[in-house]
Design an enzyme around this catalytic site. Structure first.
Site, PDB file in Angstrom:
ATOM      1  CG  HIS A   1     -22.655  20.647 -12.643  1.00  0.00           C
ATOM      2  ND1 HIS A   1     -21.668  20.989 -11.764  1.00  0.00           N
ATOM      3  CD2 HIS A   1     -22.203  19.524 -13.299  1.00  0.00           C
ATOM      4  CE1 HIS A   1     -20.663  20.130 -11.863  1.00  0.00           C
ATOM      5  NE2 HIS A   1     -20.964  19.235 -12.795  1.00  0.00           N
TER       6      HIS A   1
ATOM      7  CB  SER B   1     -17.741  18.532 -12.872  1.00  0.00           C
ATOM      8  OG  SER B   1     -18.632  17.586 -12.322  1.00  0.00           O
TER       9      SER B   1
ATOM     10  CD  GLU C   1     -22.268  23.631  -9.198  1.00  0.00           C
ATOM     11  OE1 GLU C   1     -22.375  22.891 -10.186  1.00  0.00           O
ATOM     12  OE2 GLU C   1     -21.273  24.348  -8.990  1.00  0.00           O
TER      13      GLU C   1
END
Length: 511
Positions: A415, A194, A316
């Site tokens: 995610h 990320s 995500e």
């Protein structure tokens, strides 16, 4: 009289001083090691400075404090929390895990945590380097760096991107010291997820890091974020100063850091837009520390030769939006209006239909989340891989598809879900709702496959190992993408429908 280490202690001598670490599970572990001067007082909002060193033997058996950040007691319904006290501005430390502090010159893996540029810590147990060190005979380093307002606020006087100066200082420290921990300074892989993947790309593309990084692992990099110019960043800084009740950053240098973190909470509300991932603090494309978008920086100059593994999860955006009632209740009209931001008003209805067709039974909220996943993660990642392939540079691409069982399956393959699989450390994730309820046999088998692939890549630049199907690099004619699911499969062009849809939109909007 010299200190003689006990059976549970280990000692290394560095140019900055002697460190005493601990033996944990057969590994030599050094925690809370300072790599730069404390960024406090007059050094607040300044680039990282060298640490002056210490005399005698410094205890390195306890984690250093995490970077100051907003903290919610009891955690959150997805990760269960992503930062634990103690917090302190004197946070520029790192941790090292090594099979032995000898002269074996093992490959080195440097981990940079994510957290939306506002949360996280290299000292969190979920990011322990023990599994990689033990299973892969690697030396692993995790880094704490400034986040939130202390790392990302920009000013005309002091510049910005102080987070990047921290990470550069840590990378230089690794280069200069890691041989004392049994590591090879010429074989460094930097990995991040990320925001940490954005950091990894920015580091790899930074002129001052030339020759320091051999490989990178980019897990779910949000390359689709619109990183601001200095002018746009100054507007956000002005909003932050208003919330903090100050005329300038200089006026905030004398305040205690909890006040600064508290003021950051209000910036979420000021900067949040419906249907967009909230990002109150962002890297700044300032022409100096960060001269271009991190994905572009990694594609130019000396960085173009760095070996790359990149991937994303299938859903995500479900991480941030699946449990949001304001998103769940969205109707087709509102989602189509949001799609128009990307595809234009004329093409938006057709794009909505295309997303709806790709997921049978999709609600408007599902269409929106798939759009955000594509915008922020999948499509920018695909474009990066396409550019690498066109330039003849090897890049390995994956998509993580195994869905979470939490919250009646609403999170999907969200995610962050790939993290415990890559680290192979589910015992450290008991607090996280995201991983609850996964079938143990499927979970552990997939974790073995991914964990070993990450180790193989850090060791050789190729993620293949005997316990998985062959994983070829991404090429323009095959677009090979490794699908990590209950069955691991190498597929061609898994993002093809979205790629063609977004390529068409780019052509229309540019014509």
């Amino acid at each position: 009289m010299a200190h003689i280490p006990g059976p549970d202690e280990t000692v290394v001598d560095l140019p900055g001083g002697r460190l005493r670490g601990a033996v944990e599970g057969g590994l030599a572990v050094f925690r809370g090691v300072p790599y730069a001067a404390p960024p406090c007082g007059p050094l607040r909002w300044r680039a990282a400075r060298p640490h002056p060193g210490w005399s005698g033997t410094r205890d390195a058996t306890a984690d250093g404090p995490s970077a100051p950040q907003l903290y919610r007691e009891g955690g959150d319904p997805v990760l269960g929390g992503h930062g634990e006290p103690p917090f302190d501005e004197d946070c520029l430390t790192l941790n090292v895990w090594t099979p032995a502090a000898d002269d074996a010159r093992r490959p080195v893996l440097v981990w940079i945590h994510g957290g939306g540029f506002v949360s996280g810590s290299g000292s969190l147990p979920i990011y322990s380097g023990a599994t990689f060190a033990r299973d892969g005979d690697l030396v692993v380093v995790s880094v704490n760096y400034r986040i939130g307002p202390l790392g990302y606020v920009y000013s005309a006087e002091d510049g910005g991107n102080h987070w990047l100066s921290d990470q550069l200082a840590a990378l230089r420290w690794v280069r200069e010291n890691i041989a004392s921990f049994g590591g090879d300074p010429d074989t460094i892989t930097v990995a991040g997820q990320s925001g940490g993947a954005v950091s990894t790309a920015a580091l790899a593309g930074h002129p001052d890091a030339a020759g320091l990084i051999r490989r990178v692992i980019l897990m779910s990099p949000p390359f689709g974020l619109d990183f601001p110019t200095p002018e746009a960043s100054l507007e956000r800084t002005a909003a932050y100063l208003e919330l903090a009740g100050a005329e300038s950053l200089a006026a905030l240098r004398s305040r205690d850091w909890p006040e600064l973190i508290g003021a950051a909470g209000g910036l979420f509300a000021r900067t949040t837009r419906w249907g967009y991932w909230p990002t109150p603090f962002l890297p700044v494309i300032d022409g100096a520390a960060l001269p271009r978008h991190p994905a572009e920086a990694l594609s130019h100059g000396a960085a173009a030769g760095i070996e790359v593994l990149i991937g994303w999860t299938r859903e995500e955006a479900n991480f941030g939006f699946a449990l949001d009632e304001g998103i769940a209740g969205a109707d087709r009209e509102r989602v189509t209006a949001r799609i128009a931001d990307t595809f234009g008003a004329g093409a938006a209805p057709g794009a909505y239909t295309a997303y709806e067709r790709a997921r049978p039974g999709a609600r408007p909220a599902d269409v929106l989340m798939d759009l955000i996943t594509d915008e922020l993660f999948r499509m920018p990642g695909v474009r990066f891989a396409e550019a690498r392939a066109a330039a003849g540079r090897p890049v390995w691409v994956y998509q993580f598809d195994l869905p979470s069982a939490a919250h009646e399956g609403r999170l999907g393959a969200a995610h962050c879900l790939e993290l415990p699989f890559a680290f192979g450390n589910f015992d450290q994730w008991a607090h996280a709702p995201l991983v609850a309820g996964l079938p143990p046999a499927v979970r552990d088998g997939l974790a073995h496959t991914m964990h070993r692939a990450w180790i193989a890549f850090a060791r050789t630049g190729d993620p293949n190992h005997p316990d998985m199907p062959h994983w070829g690099p991404y090429e323009r004619d095959t677009r090979t993408t490794m699908r990590f699911d209950s069955v691991v499969t190498a597929l061609g062009d898994t993002a093809g429908d979205s790629r063609r849809l977004h390529e068409g939109a780019l052509r229309r909007l540019s014509s």
